[in-house]
Write an enzyme that holds these catalytic residues in place. Structure first.
Site, short mmCIF file in Angstrom:
data_model
loop_
_atom_site.label_atom_id
_atom_site.label_comp_id
_atom_site.label_asym_id
_atom_site.label_seq_id
_atom_site.Cartn_x
_atom_site.Cartn_y
_atom_site.Cartn_z
N GLY A 220 55.27 -2.23 2.62
CA GLY A 220 55.77 -1.12 1.83
C GLY A 220 57.22 -0.82 2.12
N ILE A 221 57.65 0.39 1.78
CA ILE A 221 59.04 0.78 1.91
C ILE A 221 59.21 1.69 3.12
CG2 ILE A 221 58.84 2.84 0.44
CD1 ILE A 221 61.57 2.06 -0.80
N GLY A 222 60.35 1.59 3.80
CA GLY A 222 60.64 2.50 4.90
C GLY A 222 60.82 1.80 6.23
N MET A 224 58.78 1.67 8.86
CA MET A 224 57.62 0.96 9.41
C MET A 224 57.60 -0.52 9.00
SD MET A 224 54.94 0.31 11.02
CE MET A 224 55.07 1.85 11.88
N GLU A 245 54.77 -6.17 -3.62
CA GLU A 245 55.39 -5.50 -4.77
C GLU A 245 56.88 -5.29 -4.51
OE1 GLU A 245 55.13 -0.66 -4.53
OE2 GLU A 245 53.30 -1.80 -4.69
N VAL A 320 52.15 9.99 4.85
CA VAL A 320 52.71 11.24 5.36
C VAL A 320 51.69 11.94 6.26
CG1 VAL A 320 53.53 13.53 4.70
CG2 VAL A 320 54.24 11.52 3.40
#
Length: 445
Positions: A220-222, A224, A245, A320
């Site tokens: 994913g994004i970020g 991590m 993605e 979150v």
């Protein structure tokens, strides 16, 4: 024989001001996604503010500024929408200048085919090739279905866009374009790579024993995912694959370390597959004209039945907060929109169905508010928060205190496991909450 498209090109060439003259009050306009933002056309459309009313614009993961949103705080003239907020679009939401569109990415094409109106699409593309094709570049994941749905297609030629090879729908032919706009574009801002925090690195280290050589990753994004990329780059893992993605600098780190070969993938062997890309200029240079990379629409990349065909598929995303029932909030703080559903649910479903597959959702155990107060990310139960992933589909959950598996677990088993990876300062309080909710066995002390 090569057909000469130069005359058709000249016939369709317009200035940005002339091209946006086709927009009428009440129209739905699409800017597509990320680098697909039409910088010149957006600027030209904003100049028409006083003569247009109720023009509605959609975008996704777009960096600022978006002129049509910034120029009209009344929203009488332009109303901006996003189906996955970038950091910039999040600030627009906070200011009341952006409305979120709930969406799972595997259905992107279907939304546009069956449900959404697009009067005009404006999209940045790479320069036309000798066969008359413009490349959607890192915007391939979403652009083609939107263009097909549009009444009018305007392409903005951006000389800085990398050209990508693709599975399908990575290009649009000049015969399908109504107007072409050219002009000078500043080089893309070199987005700094997000430096992983110490807690991110700890979580990545805890996940590493669950991974094996030959694994194909979705990240994913970020911070991590970048932590995972760093840990993997330094690990003993080999022959890794990409089916994601979002392609980020984490995959570039894995490639530069010799880990990303795509040789063991059970579909698209030898190809790193992705839908969209956001990252540094080095990332875009790597993707440019790279035959080892294939861009596909998200209707393919994110389809669970496709993901499930990839043996040892591992999905790693962030969230979150989580509650004691195992529900996951990944796109909002309370009701404040910060990102989007994106593909988290798509990859939870697909990776869980993969032979040898695993799906991880990660978070730090606590966060500090602007007043310096510590808050647990493990909540007794959500009350008004927006749920991204239902408890019935959450697989592995990880914090810096451990990794747990919630597949098939009862309510008391979930509560016990989730509390075990919560921050120690909040565990006693969470146990009391679990007892009150009758999801805590008396034997668990």
């Amino acid at each position: 024989m090569i057909v000469d498209f130069s005359q058709e090109y000249k016939r369709k060439l317009r200035t940005a001001d002339d091209a946006v003259a086709v927009v009428k009050s009440g129209d739905w306009i699409d800017y597509t996604s990320s680098l697909g933002k039409p910088v010149l056309l957006d600027r030209a459309l904003a100049k028409r503010k006083d003569e247009l009313f109720d023009v509605k614009i959609r975008g996704n993961l777009i960096a600022g500024p978006i002129e049509v949103a910034e120029c009209d705080e009344t929203q009488e003239h332009f109303v901006y929408h996003s189906w996955h907020c970038s950091a910039y679009e999040r600030t627009l939401c906070d200011r009341g200048l952006c409305y979120y569109i709930p969406m799972v990415f595997q259905n992107n094409a279907a939304y546009y085919e069956f449900f959404l109106d697009v009067n005009v699409v404006m999209v940045s593309v790479s320069p036309m090739d000798k066969h008359g094709f413009f490349n959607f570049s890192v915007n391939t994941g979403v652009a083609a279905p939107i263009a097909r749905a549009a009444d009018i297609v305007i392409v903005e030629v951006n000389e800085n866009m990398p050209k990508l090879h693709g599975g399908y729908d990575e290009c649009i032919h000049i015969s399908q374009v109504d107007y072409i706009v050219e002009g000078h574009h500043e080089p893309f801002e070199d987005t700094p790579v997000i430096v992983p925090k110490e807690k991110d690195m700890k979580i990545a280290e805890l996940i590493l024993p669950y991974l094996s050589s030959g694994t194909t990753f979705q990240l994913g994004i970020g911070s991590m995912p970048n932590a995972i990329g760093e840990i993997i780059a330094k690990s003993d893992l080999t022959d890794l694959g990409m089916h994601t993605e979002l392609c980020s600098d984490a995959f570039l780190s894995m490639y530069l370390a010799g880990k990303l070969t795509n040789d063991k993938k059970t579909i698209n062997r030898g190809k790193g597959v992705f839908g969209c890309a956001i990252g540094s200029n080095k990332l875009y240079e790597w993707l440019d004209d790279n035959h080892g990379i294939a861009a596909y629409p998200l209707e393919y990349v994110n389809k669970p039945s496709v993901i499930a065909q990839i043996d040892n598929m591992v999905s790693i995303n962030s969230c979150v907060a989580v509650d004691l029932y195992g529900q996951v909030a990944a796109e909002s703080f309370g009701t404040r929109q910060i990102s989007g559903t994106g593909g988290q649910l798509d990859f939870l479903t697909g990776a869980s169905a993969s032979r040898g597959g695993k799906a991880f959702i990660c978070m730090s155990s606590v966060h500090v508010d602007r007043h310096g107060k510590l808050h647990s990310r493990v909540k007794p139960h959500f009350n008004g928060d927006i749920i991204t992933s239902p408890r019935s589909q959450v697989y592995f959950l990880a914090t810096e205190y451990g990794v747990i598996n919630l597949e098939g677990r009862s309510t008391w088993e979930r509560a016990e496991a989730i509390i075990s990876i919560a921050h120690p300062d909040f565990r006693d309080e969470l146990i009391k909450e679990a007892e009150e909710k009758k999801i805590w066995r008396r034997s668990n002390k």
